[in-house]
Design an enzyme around this catalytic site. Sequence first.
Site, PDB file in Angstrom:
ATOM      1  N   ASP A  21       0.870  -1.169   0.000  1.00 53.71           N
ATOM      2  CA  ASP A  21       0.000   0.000   0.000  1.00 53.71           C
ATOM      3  C   ASP A  21       0.913   1.226   0.000  1.00 53.71           C
ATOM      4  O   ASP A  21       2.112   1.127   0.301  1.00 53.71           O
ATOM      5  CB  ASP A  21      -0.894  -0.026   1.241  1.00 53.71           C
ATOM      6  CG  ASP A  21      -1.804   1.184   1.328  1.00 53.71           C
ATOM      7  OD1 ASP A  21      -2.394   1.569   0.302  1.00 53.71           O
ATOM      8  OD2 ASP A  21      -1.911   1.754   2.431  1.00 53.71           O
ATOM      9  N   ASP A  23      -0.096   5.095   0.951  1.00 52.19           N
ATOM     10  CA  ASP A  23      -0.293   6.071   2.020  1.00 52.19           C
ATOM     11  C   ASP A  23      -0.213   5.395   3.384  1.00 52.19           C
ATOM     12  O   ASP A  23      -0.981   4.480   3.685  1.00 52.19           O
ATOM     13  CB  ASP A  23      -1.656   6.755   1.875  1.00 52.19           C
ATOM     14  CG  ASP A  23      -1.788   7.516   0.566  1.00 52.19           C
ATOM     15  OD1 ASP A  23      -0.752   7.945   0.036  1.00 52.19           O
ATOM     16  OD2 ASP A  23      -2.922   7.664   0.073  1.00 52.19           O
ATOM     17  N   GLY A  64      -7.897   3.604   3.681  1.00 50.78           N
ATOM     18  CA  GLY A  64      -7.707   2.458   2.802  1.00 50.78           C
ATOM     19  C   GLY A  64      -8.779   2.262   1.754  1.00 50.78           C
ATOM     20  O   GLY A  64      -8.606   1.454   0.841  1.00 50.78           O
ATOM     21  N   ARG A  67     -11.841   6.785  -2.531  1.00 53.91           N
ATOM     22  CA  ARG A  67     -12.240   8.085  -1.988  1.00 53.91           C
ATOM     23  C   ARG A  67     -13.759   8.246  -1.856  1.00 53.91           C
ATOM     24  O   ARG A  67     -14.262   8.636  -0.796  1.00 53.91           O
ATOM     25  CB  ARG A  67     -11.679   9.199  -2.875  1.00 53.91           C
ATOM     26  CG  ARG A  67     -11.872  10.590  -2.295  1.00 53.91           C
ATOM     27  CD  ARG A  67     -11.527  11.657  -3.317  1.00 53.91           C
ATOM     28  NE  ARG A  67     -10.353  11.282  -4.084  1.00 53.91           N
ATOM     29  CZ  ARG A  67     -10.181  11.600  -5.363  1.00 53.91           C
ATOM     30  NH1 ARG A  67     -11.113  12.269  -6.016  1.00 53.91           N
ATOM     31  NH2 ARG A  67      -9.080  11.255  -5.994  1.00 53.91           N
ATOM     32  N   SER A 142      -5.830   5.090  -3.745  1.00 52.15           N
ATOM     33  CA  SER A 142      -5.736   6.489  -4.133  1.00 52.15           C
ATOM     34  C   SER A 142      -5.627   6.662  -5.646  1.00 52.15           C
ATOM     35  O   SER A 142      -4.969   5.876  -6.326  1.00 52.15           O
ATOM     36  CB  SER A 142      -4.513   7.128  -3.464  1.00 52.15           C
ATOM     37  OG  SER A 142      -4.323   8.442  -3.942  1.00 52.15           O
ATOM     38  N   ASN A 144      -4.224   9.297  -6.598  1.00 53.36           N
ATOM     39  CA  ASN A 144      -3.062  10.188  -6.609  1.00 53.36           C
ATOM     40  C   ASN A 144      -1.751   9.435  -6.446  1.00 53.36           C
ATOM     41  O   ASN A 144      -0.707  10.036  -6.198  1.00 53.36           O
ATOM     42  CB  ASN A 144      -3.168  11.205  -5.459  1.00 53.36           C
ATOM     43  CG  ASN A 144      -4.338  12.136  -5.623  1.00 53.36           C
ATOM     44  OD1 ASN A 144      -4.497  12.765  -6.660  1.00 53.36           O
ATOM     45  ND2 ASN A 144      -5.178  12.219  -4.605  1.00 53.36           N
ATOM     46  N   ASP A 200      -1.358  -0.664   6.189  1.00 56.56           N
ATOM     47  CA  ASP A 200      -1.528  -0.020   7.492  1.00 56.56           C
ATOM     48  C   ASP A 200      -2.995   0.188   7.830  1.00 56.56           C
ATOM     49  O   ASP A 200      -3.325   0.578   8.949  1.00 56.56           O
ATOM     50  CB  ASP A 200      -0.818   1.337   7.521  1.00 56.56           C
ATOM     51  CG  ASP A 200      -1.519   2.375   6.659  1.00 56.56           C
ATOM     52  OD1 ASP A 200      -1.748   3.495   7.125  1.00 56.56           O
ATOM     53  OD2 ASP A 200      -1.841   2.056   5.489  1.00 56.56           O
TER      54      ASP A 200
END
Length: 255
Positions: A21, A23, A64, A67, A142, A144, A200
């Site tokens: 992952d 972020d 996680g 969005r 994401s 991004n 995470d």
Amino acid sequence: MAPAPDRPSAVLDGLDAVLFDLDGVLTPTAVVHMHAWARLFAPLLEERGAAPYTDADYFAHIDGKPRYEGVRTLLASRGIELPWGDPADSPDAATVCGLGNRKNAVFTQVLESEGVTPYPGSVRLVDALIADGRAVAVVSSSRNAVPVLAAAGLTDRFPLVVDGLVAAERGLAGKPAPATYLYAAEQLGVPRERAVVVEDAESGVASGRAGDFGLVVGVDRGAGAAVLLEQGADLVVDDLAELVTTSDDPESTLP
């Protein structure tokens, strides 16, 4: 004398690919995301007389997830229903997609102005894996992910990135479904039982467990080790440097 080279810890022996992952695992962009979500939801919930937004909401309802799904889940936790709308909605639109786009605009502004520095321990593990001939990939909800990797100077390390844009293009269900991780393993040509998922977020750990991967590693950046273990992590670390050893220290320090 030169220091002994890093190598992956023995707990990763027999596993050919590690799927990260982004972020909160490779980069501390979760902090930027948390600030952006708070700026979105604090005034909105106050306007509607709902319970105030807290950091606990981020971990329970947003972290996680894709969005727009994060927006929908948080609103549902307060009994608020809005039309789904369309991904092309204006950030001012009173729709799930509009709110998601408003949050993304805030996030982009912060990323461009402040940049992001990757976790040193995470970079150390990635480099040890690459040097050892293991495949690595980023699997992120994401949209991004590519600009975040560029801002963090990590682009060259990850030839495969499965992000929210790829998931939408391929029709892959978002986390906690395992589809994006399974797709990444398939693209790398590695069977799931020989791949590692590193997460995470509760939903990300759950997706790794649902995919029946060879190993699911939780990184505790605030969700709590007990929670990550409950969601299906095989082990939890505070820093990914714990999964790195050297030829001078061949034994893993993990239990």
